[in-house]
Design a protein around this motif. Sequence first.
Motif, PDB file in Angstrom:
ATOM      1  N   ALA A   1       0.795  -1.210   0.041  1.00  0.00           N
ATOM      2  CA  ALA A   1      -0.228   0.134   0.074  1.00  0.00           C
ATOM      3  C   ALA A   1       0.746   1.278  -0.200  1.00  0.00           C
ATOM      4  CB  ALA A   1      -0.947  -0.118   1.261  1.00  0.00           C
ATOM      5  N   SER A   2       0.400   2.301  -1.073  1.00  0.00           N
ATOM      6  CA  SER A   2       1.260   3.391  -1.227  1.00  0.00           C
ATOM      7  C   SER A   2       0.463   4.559  -0.402  1.00  0.00           C
ATOM      8  CB  SER A   2       1.704   3.770  -2.464  1.00  0.00           C
ATOM      9  OG  SER A   2       2.214   5.121  -2.503  1.00  0.00           O
ATOM     10  N   ASN A   3       1.257   5.273   0.486  1.00  0.00           N
ATOM     11  CA  ASN A   3       0.598   6.481   1.236  1.00  0.00           C
ATOM     12  C   ASN A   3       0.687   7.486   0.548  1.00  0.00           C
ATOM     13  OD1 ASN A   3      -0.783   7.891   3.453  1.00  0.00           O
ATOM     14  ND2 ASN A   3       1.254   8.941   3.790  1.00  0.00           N
ATOM     15  N   THR A   4       0.577   7.602  -0.818  1.00  0.00           N
ATOM     16  CA  THR A   4       0.710   8.765  -1.777  1.00  0.00           C
ATOM     17  C   THR A   4      -0.301   9.683  -1.620  1.00  0.00           C
ATOM     18  OG1 THR A   4       1.276   9.374  -3.884  1.00  0.00           O
ATOM     19  CG2 THR A   4      -0.044   7.377  -3.824  1.00  0.00           C
ATOM     20  N   SER A   5      -0.395  10.908  -1.928  1.00  0.00           N
ATOM     21  CA  SER A   5      -1.585  11.616  -1.885  1.00  0.00           C
ATOM     22  C   SER A   5      -1.911  12.300  -3.441  1.00  0.00           C
ATOM     23  CB  SER A   5      -1.293  13.104  -1.081  1.00  0.00           C
ATOM     24  OG  SER A   5      -0.026  13.689  -1.698  1.00  0.00           O
TER      25      SER A   5
ATOM     26  N   GLY B   1      -5.180  13.001  -8.272  1.00  0.00           N
ATOM     27  CA  GLY B   1      -5.426  13.728  -6.931  1.00  0.00           C
ATOM     28  C   GLY B   1      -6.449  12.919  -6.273  1.00  0.00           C
ATOM     29  N   PHE B   2      -7.000  11.638  -6.796  1.00  0.00           N
ATOM     30  CA  PHE B   2      -7.831  10.845  -6.099  1.00  0.00           C
ATOM     31  C   PHE B   2      -9.095  11.511  -5.687  1.00  0.00           C
ATOM     32  CE2 PHE B   2      -3.702   9.235  -4.519  1.00  0.00           C
ATOM     33  CZ  PHE B   2      -3.224   8.498  -5.495  1.00  0.00           C
ATOM     34  N   TYR B   3      -9.667  11.602  -4.474  1.00  0.00           N
ATOM     35  CA  TYR B   3     -10.986  12.207  -4.262  1.00  0.00           C
ATOM     36  C   TYR B   3     -10.558  13.540  -3.573  1.00  0.00           C
ATOM     37  CZ  TYR B   3     -15.136  13.722  -2.080  1.00  0.00           C
ATOM     38  OH  TYR B   3     -16.171  14.528  -1.679  1.00  0.00           O
ATOM     39  N   THR B   4      -9.791  13.385  -2.389  1.00  0.00           N
ATOM     40  CA  THR B   4      -9.484  14.402  -1.673  1.00  0.00           C
ATOM     41  C   THR B   4      -8.591  15.627  -2.222  1.00  0.00           C
ATOM     42  OG1 THR B   4      -7.599  13.074  -0.626  1.00  0.00           O
ATOM     43  CG2 THR B   4      -9.776  13.254   0.795  1.00  0.00           C
ATOM     44  N   SER B   5      -7.442  15.280  -2.745  1.00  0.00           N
ATOM     45  CA  SER B   5      -6.845  16.110  -3.267  1.00  0.00           C
ATOM     46  C   SER B   5      -7.159  16.945  -4.708  1.00  0.00           C
ATOM     47  CB  SER B   5      -5.328  15.558  -3.771  1.00  0.00           C
ATOM     48  OG  SER B   5      -4.530  15.333  -2.574  1.00  0.00           O
TER      49      SER B   5
ATOM     50  N   GLY C   1       2.193  22.312   3.821  1.00  0.00           N
ATOM     51  CA  GLY C   1       3.301  22.712   3.114  1.00  0.00           C
ATOM     52  C   GLY C   1       3.245  23.427   1.938  1.00  0.00           C
ATOM     53  N   ILE C   2       3.756  24.617   1.551  1.00  0.00           N
ATOM     54  CA  ILE C   2       3.662  25.217   0.242  1.00  0.00           C
ATOM     55  C   ILE C   2       4.542  24.341  -0.682  1.00  0.00           C
ATOM     56  CG2 ILE C   2       4.161  27.170  -1.025  1.00  0.00           C
ATOM     57  CD1 ILE C   2       3.548  28.811   1.451  1.00  0.00           C
ATOM     58  N   ASP C   3       5.621  23.774  -0.150  1.00  0.00           N
ATOM     59  CA  ASP C   3       6.229  23.037  -1.167  1.00  0.00           C
ATOM     60  C   ASP C   3       5.835  21.725  -1.668  1.00  0.00           C
ATOM     61  OD1 ASP C   3       6.504  22.153   1.407  1.00  0.00           O
ATOM     62  OD2 ASP C   3       8.600  21.363   1.388  1.00  0.00           O
ATOM     63  N   VAL C   4       4.874  21.152  -0.651  1.00  0.00           N
ATOM     64  CA  VAL C   4       4.320  19.918  -0.949  1.00  0.00           C
ATOM     65  C   VAL C   4       2.990  20.145  -1.749  1.00  0.00           C
ATOM     66  CG1 VAL C   4       2.760  18.226  -0.064  1.00  0.00           C
ATOM     67  CG2 VAL C   4       4.636  18.746   1.188  1.00  0.00           C
ATOM     68  N   GLY C   5       2.529  21.341  -1.475  1.00  0.00           N
ATOM     69  CA  GLY C   5       1.296  21.670  -2.625  1.00  0.00           C
ATOM     70  C   GLY C   5       1.752  21.993  -4.014  1.00  0.00           C
ATOM     71  N   ALA C   6       2.760  22.623  -4.064  1.00  0.00           N
ATOM     72  CA  ALA C   6       3.475  22.896  -5.520  1.00  0.00           C
ATOM     73  C   ALA C   6       3.770  21.681  -6.196  1.00  0.00           C
ATOM     74  CB  ALA C   6       4.855  23.991  -5.082  1.00  0.00           C
ATOM     75  N   HIS C   7       4.486  20.715  -5.261  1.00  0.00           N
ATOM     76  CA  HIS C   7       5.063  19.480  -5.891  1.00  0.00           C
ATOM     77  C   HIS C   7       3.809  18.798  -6.529  1.00  0.00           C
ATOM     78  CE1 HIS C   7       7.346  15.888  -6.557  1.00  0.00           C
ATOM     79  NE2 HIS C   7       6.481  15.189  -6.082  1.00  0.00           N
ATOM     80  N   VAL C   8       2.513  18.621  -5.704  1.00  0.00           N
ATOM     81  CA  VAL C   8       1.508  18.022  -6.075  1.00  0.00           C
ATOM     82  C   VAL C   8       0.809  18.487  -7.418  1.00  0.00           C
ATOM     83  CG1 VAL C   8      -0.857  17.339  -5.482  1.00  0.00           C
ATOM     84  CG2 VAL C   8       1.132  16.973  -3.777  1.00  0.00           C
ATOM     85  N   SER C   9       0.683  20.036  -7.164  1.00  0.00           N
ATOM     86  CA  SER C   9       0.040  20.585  -8.435  1.00  0.00           C
ATOM     87  C   SER C   9       0.662  20.623  -9.830  1.00  0.00           C
ATOM     88  CB  SER C   9      -0.279  22.017  -7.872  1.00  0.00           C
ATOM     89  OG  SER C   9      -1.354  22.183  -6.681  1.00  0.00           O
ATOM     90  N   GLY C  10       2.141  20.286  -9.459  1.00  0.00           N
ATOM     91  CA  GLY C  10       2.781  20.340 -10.745  1.00  0.00           C
ATOM     92  C   GLY C  10       2.914  19.135 -11.500  1.00  0.00           C
TER      93      GLY C  10
END
Length: 562
Positions: free
Chosen positions: A420-424, A491-495, A539-548
């Motif tokens: 199981a991966s805990n990826t967001s 993004g699955f559901y939440t993201s 985390g702004i860095d995490v948000g930027a990584h996910v959005s990119g």
Amino acid sequence: MTSIRIEKEDGIAIIWLDQPGERVNKISIELLDEFATAMTQLKEDPQVKGAVLISKKPDNFIAGADIDRFLKMRSPGEAAALSRKGHNLLNQLADSAKPVVAAIHGAALGGGLEVALACTARIVSDDPRTVMGLPEVRLGLLPGGGGTQRLPRLVGLQRALNLMLTGKNIYPRQAKRMGLVDYLVHPFGLLEAAKKIVLDLCEKRPKRKRRLSLVQKLLEGTPLTRKIIYKKAREIVMRQTMGNYPAPPRIIECVEAGMEKGFAAGMAAEEEKFDSLVLSPQSRQLIHLFLNMNSKKKNPAREKVRPVQTVAVLGAGFMGAGIASISAAEGMKVLLKDVAYEAVGKGEKTVWDELSGKVKKGALSSFGRDQIFSRISGRTDYKGFGAVELVVEAVFEDLKLKQEILAQVEAAVSENCIFASNTSSLPIKEIAKNARRPQQVVGMHYFSPVPRMPLLEIIETADTADWVTATAMEVGIRQGKTVIVVKDGPGFYTSRILAPLLHEALLILEEGGEIRQVDREMKRYGFPVGPLTLLDEVGIDVGAHVSGGVLGELFVSRGMSY
């Protein structure tokens, strides 16, 4: 079939609560009627000196009211009549010439605690499963069984307001310290100890002393100083709710009516305000939310679940440590792996500190903490992974890294082990692209901090086996999570639903908006936290990584720029 059975031993009536066909006891009109009959029998039987009120359920005293019935109420006065009926019965219990001791093991919540508050004394098991509280505010309601009147008189005004306005749980040792309960005992000695207390109370009823500090006594001792408490409570409530929830102010009003105008006036206020809240749209929606969340704690595919006794967590950071902690707390053995012993040690310390915090609050005993912690074994290699049934990967959001780790894990575990991966945000299908057993790869997206955040998002691909999804869901339910299952997608559901909100908030800033104003207006609308504060916490860095990544590509394809 009846919910109450009475046994008599040595002049003591043992009133057993056991609603047939139900996992827990719940306050209902039928139970109130049966209890009224039992109280009459107790009063009229000359052979009975007193009674013990106890549950036959293994981990539950009374879990609260039957809230489904509240949703069926449509007319003003229905809820008030129910509250009045409960008041009359519990007043009889409180005024009983024969002592009645509540023997509590498991949950005594809402109406269950209100029943206990009306008893002559309360003894509880010193057990992690025993928890008390008045959580009605979380359903947009107030305690309708006399809780707003009896609790302040028992534990003090400030403590009572804090408990009712937050709906927080109270654990046995906390309850004993504040005077909510009178005795603690091992679960196996609960009934015998309660019977002895009944006999002692027959001889003499000691005058109860509230356990208040000097400052508390001074503040709560006069109408003038109590006004300061009510005013401060209203200010805090307004600041936290922005006026969106009517229940907290009504709770304060009931308490104030009872403390300043007398018990009867307080009970009348409770009936009236309980009635209005039951019919309020806020309460209806909060009850629906509660019922829907509870429905997610049941596994619809339980027959496909395979046993999981040992879990491995890869990555001993804050997230991985949290997953390890909640797994060990539910009896699972945990292998906590990271690349260096220093990282493993930090992860173990995170778990220890979190458990020790529960000990300090009285939610867990020192022995219980040590038991849980002993189930976690740190390591830097894959030794012992052959016995693992589930591996949860919680490393940095990097697709290549996760693919490499999956290859290493598949070489070390049995053929039936789930990965199981805990990826967001990373597609599970891409993580499993080179897997030997892609049907056993699934997403388990936890939220930080893991021990506190209730949601768990399980992500399945077209290849994921049914038993894998069912087993991952069962593990999440065991961990106390509200589990949702979604298909693999950007993004699955939440993201996926959160990203547009955060993007729009950033666009407002770009157009000249002000951070505090954006967050303030969103909280005023009803959001628990503003989007920009949330982005900062994630985390702004995490948000930027996910959005990119793939999520950003999805939104660009739909006309959004970033």
